[in-house]
Design an enzyme around this catalytic site. Structure first.
Site, PDB file in Angstrom:
ATOM      1  N   CYS A 195      -4.356 -31.533  -7.805  1.00 36.28           N
ATOM      2  CA  CYS A 195      -3.771 -32.669  -7.083  1.00 36.28           C
ATOM      3  C   CYS A 195      -2.739 -32.242  -6.044  1.00 36.28           C
ATOM      4  O   CYS A 195      -2.248 -33.071  -5.287  1.00 36.28           O
ATOM      5  CB  CYS A 195      -3.165 -33.678  -8.054  1.00 36.28           C
ATOM      6  SG  CYS A 195      -1.591 -33.168  -8.773  1.00 36.28           S
ATOM      7  N   ARG A 216       0.771  -1.238   0.000  1.00 38.55           N
ATOM      8  CA  ARG A 216       0.000   0.000   0.000  1.00 38.55           C
ATOM      9  C   ARG A 216       0.807   1.296   0.000  1.00 38.55           C
ATOM     10  O   ARG A 216       0.242   2.365  -0.184  1.00 38.55           O
ATOM     11  CB  ARG A 216      -0.987   0.004   1.177  1.00 38.55           C
ATOM     12  CG  ARG A 216      -2.138  -0.924   0.889  1.00 38.55           C
ATOM     13  CD  ARG A 216      -3.053  -1.157   2.070  1.00 38.55           C
ATOM     14  NE  ARG A 216      -4.036  -2.172   1.695  1.00 38.55           N
ATOM     15  CZ  ARG A 216      -3.818  -3.479   1.703  1.00 38.55           C
ATOM     16  NH1 ARG A 216      -2.655  -3.942   2.102  1.00 38.55           N
ATOM     17  NH2 ARG A 216      -4.740  -4.322   1.321  1.00 38.55           N
ATOM     18  N   ILE A 227       5.058 -13.626   1.374  1.00 36.82           N
ATOM     19  CA  ILE A 227       5.157 -14.787   0.501  1.00 36.82           C
ATOM     20  C   ILE A 227       6.580 -14.909  -0.028  1.00 36.82           C
ATOM     21  O   ILE A 227       6.847 -15.665  -0.942  1.00 36.82           O
ATOM     22  CB  ILE A 227       4.161 -14.632  -0.673  1.00 36.82           C
ATOM     23  CG1 ILE A 227       4.392 -13.294  -1.407  1.00 36.82           C
ATOM     24  CG2 ILE A 227       2.722 -14.680  -0.141  1.00 36.82           C
ATOM     25  CD1 ILE A 227       3.471 -13.079  -2.607  1.00 36.82           C
ATOM     26  N   HIS A 250      -0.470 -16.638   3.875  1.00 36.49           N
ATOM     27  CA  HIS A 250      -0.792 -16.245   2.491  1.00 36.49           C
ATOM     28  C   HIS A 250       0.054 -17.007   1.479  1.00 36.49           C
ATOM     29  O   HIS A 250       0.180 -16.583   0.325  1.00 36.49           O
ATOM     30  CB  HIS A 250      -0.643 -14.732   2.306  1.00 36.49           C
ATOM     31  CG  HIS A 250      -1.701 -13.944   3.032  1.00 36.49           C
ATOM     32  ND1 HIS A 250      -1.632 -12.586   3.221  1.00 36.49           N
ATOM     33  CD2 HIS A 250      -2.866 -14.342   3.604  1.00 36.49           C
ATOM     34  CE1 HIS A 250      -2.703 -12.182   3.898  1.00 36.49           C
ATOM     35  NE2 HIS A 250      -3.466 -13.226   4.140  1.00 36.49           N
TER      36      HIS A 250
HETATM   37  P1  NAD Z   1       0.620  -3.571   3.533  1.00 35.76           P
HETATM   38  O1  NAD Z   1       1.367  -3.150   2.334  1.00 35.76           O
HETATM   39  O2  NAD Z   1      -0.837  -3.418   3.566  1.00 35.76           O
HETATM   40  O3  NAD Z   1       1.198  -2.821   4.806  1.00 35.76           O
HETATM   41  C1  NAD Z   1       2.561  -2.692   5.006  1.00 35.76           C
HETATM   42  C2  NAD Z   1       2.738  -1.654   6.097  1.00 35.76           C
HETATM   43  O4  NAD Z   1       4.105  -1.614   6.448  1.00 35.76           O
HETATM   44  C3  NAD Z   1       2.337  -0.248   5.661  1.00 35.76           C
HETATM   45  O5  NAD Z   1       1.383   0.273   6.570  1.00 35.76           O
HETATM   46  C4  NAD Z   1       3.651   0.555   5.706  1.00 35.76           C
HETATM   47  O6  NAD Z   1       3.475   1.854   6.208  1.00 35.76           O
HETATM   48  C5  NAD Z   1       4.490  -0.265   6.653  1.00 35.76           C
HETATM   49  N1  NAD Z   1       5.933  -0.232   6.380  1.00 35.76           N
HETATM   50  C6  NAD Z   1       6.565  -0.381   5.190  1.00 35.76           C
HETATM   51  N2  NAD Z   1       7.905  -0.393   5.356  1.00 35.76           N
HETATM   52  C7  NAD Z   1       8.125  -0.234   6.698  1.00 35.76           C
HETATM   53  C8  NAD Z   1       9.303  -0.175   7.507  1.00 35.76           C
HETATM   54  N3  NAD Z   1      10.542  -0.294   6.974  1.00 35.76           N
HETATM   55  N4  NAD Z   1       9.154  -0.002   8.840  1.00 35.76           N
HETATM   56  C9  NAD Z   1       7.900   0.117   9.399  1.00 35.76           C
HETATM   57  N5  NAD Z   1       6.768   0.054   8.682  1.00 35.76           N
HETATM   58  C10 NAD Z   1       6.876  -0.127   7.346  1.00 35.76           C
HETATM   59  O7  NAD Z   1       1.039  -5.063   3.810  1.00 35.76           O
HETATM   60  P2  NAD Z   1       0.284  -6.219   4.532  1.00 35.76           P
HETATM   61  O8  NAD Z   1      -0.587  -5.710   5.611  1.00 35.76           O
HETATM   62  O9  NAD Z   1       1.320  -7.203   4.818  1.00 35.76           O
HETATM   63  O10 NAD Z   1      -0.703  -6.799   3.412  1.00 35.76           O
HETATM   64  C11 NAD Z   1      -0.325  -6.862   2.085  1.00 35.76           C
HETATM   65  C12 NAD Z   1      -0.633  -8.187   1.427  1.00 35.76           C
HETATM   66  O11 NAD Z   1       0.156  -8.304   0.231  1.00 35.76           O
HETATM   67  C13 NAD Z   1      -0.261  -9.350   2.268  1.00 35.76           C
HETATM   68  O12 NAD Z   1      -1.332 -10.201   2.284  1.00 35.76           O
HETATM   69  C14 NAD Z   1       0.927 -10.021   1.604  1.00 35.76           C
HETATM   70  O13 NAD Z   1       0.631 -11.387   1.372  1.00 35.76           O
HETATM   71  C15 NAD Z   1       1.081  -9.370   0.264  1.00 35.76           C
HETATM   72  N6  NAD Z   1       2.453  -8.850   0.010  1.00 35.76           N
HETATM   73  C16 NAD Z   1       3.559  -9.569   0.371  1.00 35.76           C
HETATM   74  C17 NAD Z   1       4.842  -9.064   0.159  1.00 35.76           C
HETATM   75  C18 NAD Z   1       6.049  -9.879   0.571  1.00 35.76           C
HETATM   76  O14 NAD Z   1       5.966 -11.097   0.633  1.00 35.76           O
HETATM   77  N7  NAD Z   1       7.193  -9.244   0.871  1.00 35.76           N
HETATM   78  C19 NAD Z   1       5.002  -7.812  -0.415  1.00 35.76           C
HETATM   79  C20 NAD Z   1       3.845  -7.091  -0.780  1.00 35.76           C
HETATM   80  C21 NAD Z   1       2.574  -7.630  -0.554  1.00 35.76           C
HETATM   81 ZN    ZN Z   2      -2.111 -31.998 -10.694  1.00 35.14          ZN
END
Ligand code: NAD
Ligand code: ZN
Length: 249
Positions: A132, A36, A103, A121
Site C-alpha cells: 500500500c 566495491r 541511500i 536507488h
Molecule cells: P561503487 O562502490 O560501485 O563505486 C564507488 C566508487 O567510488 C569506486 O570506484 C571507488 O573507487 C570510488 N571512491 C570511493 N571513495 C572515493 C573518494 N573519496 N574519492 C573518489 N573516489 C572514491 O558505488 P556505486 O557506483 O555508487 O554503486 C554502488 C551501489 O550500492 C549503489 O547503487 C548504491 O545504491 C549502493 N550503495 C550506497 C551507499 C550509500 O548510500 N552511501 C554505500 C554503498 C553502496
Molecule cells: Zn500496507
C-alpha cells in the site's frame, strides 16, 4: 592550484546547467563504506536480491538484521566536503539537480532542498509497505524486531515492509528515473562523482547526457567503465578536489 582543480573549475564555470550524479564514493569520506572497494560492508556480504527478500521470512529477517547492524554507522555519518561543494553548486544556481545512487540521505543533510535531490536507488533512513506504500519510520520497527526477531508487517494492510531502498532485482522507481533522464538530457555538463559506473540503468544516465550533447566529467579514485567517453577524467579524492574547484572549505 593544481591543473586538475583548474580544469574542473573551468568546466563548471563554462556550464550553465550542471547535473551532479553521485555514487557511494562521495560518502566514503563520511565513514560509509562503498560497494566495491576492499573492506566495504558489502564486500563481506552478498547483497540480498529482491526476489529472495520476497520469497521467504528467513531472508526478510536476515535483511532487517543487517539493516539494524549497519544503522549506527549511517546515523553517525555527516556530510563531508564533497557534499558541501555539491550543495554550494546548487545554492549558486549552477546545478539544478543532484541525481544520487546513494541511500544515505547525506545530500539532503547538506542543505540541498529535497526537491532537487533525485534518489534513483531509494533511501534507507525509512521503510515502506510494498503493497500500500505506507511510509513507516525505523524507530517504529526496531523495538518489536529486536524483541521478536520477526520481520515487520504493515499495520494498515498486513503487507511486507521493506526499507525504502531499491534492491538488486527490484524495479527502478519510475518517477525518479523519468526525472533523472530528463535532467540528464537537458544539462550542458554532467559531473559523475564517486561511482564505478557499472550498475545499470544508473550508469546509462551519463551516456544519455553525453549523447544529448552535454560535456561529461568523471571524478573517481579509480578508472570507471565510462572513462573512455568522458571529456575530463580525474582520478582523485572527491572532497579536496571539488572543495578546491568550488572554493569552499
Ligand atoms: P561503487 O562502490 O560501485 O563505486 C564507488 C566508487 O567510488 C569506486 O570506484 C571507488 O573507487 C570510488 N571512491 C570511493 N571513495 C572515493 C573518494 N573519496 N574519492 C573518489 N573516489 C572514491 O558505488 P556505486 O557506483 O555508487 O554503486 C554502488 C551501489 O550500492 C549503489 O547503487 C548504491 O545504491 C549502493 N550503495 C550506497 C551507499 C550509500 O548510500 N552511501 C554505500 C554503498 C553502496
Ligand atoms: Zn500496507
Amino acid at each position: 592550484t593544481d591543473d586538475d582543480v583548474g580544469r574542473l573549475r573551468a568546466a563548471i564555470e563554462a556550464a550553465e546547467r550542471v547535473v551532479v550524479f553521485t555514487g557511494a564514493g562521495i560518502s566514503t569520506e563520511s565513514g560509509i563504506p562503498d560497494f566495491r572497494s576492499p573492506g566495504g560492508i558489502w564486500d563481506r556480504m552478498k547483497p540480498i536480491q529482491f526476489q529472495d527478500f520476497m520469497a521467504s521470512d528467513e531472508m526478510r529477517r536476515e535483511a532487517w538484521r543487517r539493516k539494524f547492524a549497519i544503522d549506527p554507522t549511517l546515523a553517525a555519518a555527516r556530510p563531508n566536503r564533497g557534499h558541501r561543494a555539491v550543495a554550494e553548486l546548487v545554492r549558486r544556481g549552477k546545478a539544478g539537480a543532484v541525481i544520487t545512487q546513494n541511500i544515505d540521505g547525506l545530500h539532503q543533510a547538506s542543505g540541498i532542498p529535497e526537491e532537487r535531490v533525485i534518489e534513483i536507488h531509494g533511501n534507507t533512513t525509512y521503510a515502506k509497505c510494498l503493497d500500500c506504500g505506507l511510509r513507516v519510520e525505523l524507530d517504529d520497527i526496531r523495538p518489536a524486531f529486536e524483541r521478536s526477531g520477526e520481520p515487520p508487517d504493515c499495520r494498515a494492510c498486513g503487507g511486507i515492509v521493506k526499507t525504502a531502498t531499491i534492491s538488486f532485482g527490484q524495479p527502478m522507481p519510475p518517477d525518479e528515473m523519468r526525472a533523472a533522464e530528463r535532467e540528464s538530457q537537458f544539462c550542458d555538463l554532467f559531473i559523475a562523482l564517486g561511482s564505478s559506473l557499472v550498475v545499470f540503468p544508473a550508469a546509462g544516465l551519463p551516456v544519455l547526457a553525453k549523447r544529448s550533447g552535454a560535456g561529461l566529467v568523471i571524478v573517481n579514485r579509480e578508472p570507471t567503465d565510462l572513462d573512455q567517453i568522458a571529456d575530463l577524467v580525474l582520478h582523485r579524492e572527491i572532497g579536496a578536489l571539488l572543495g578546491e574547484a568550488v572554493g569552499i572549505d
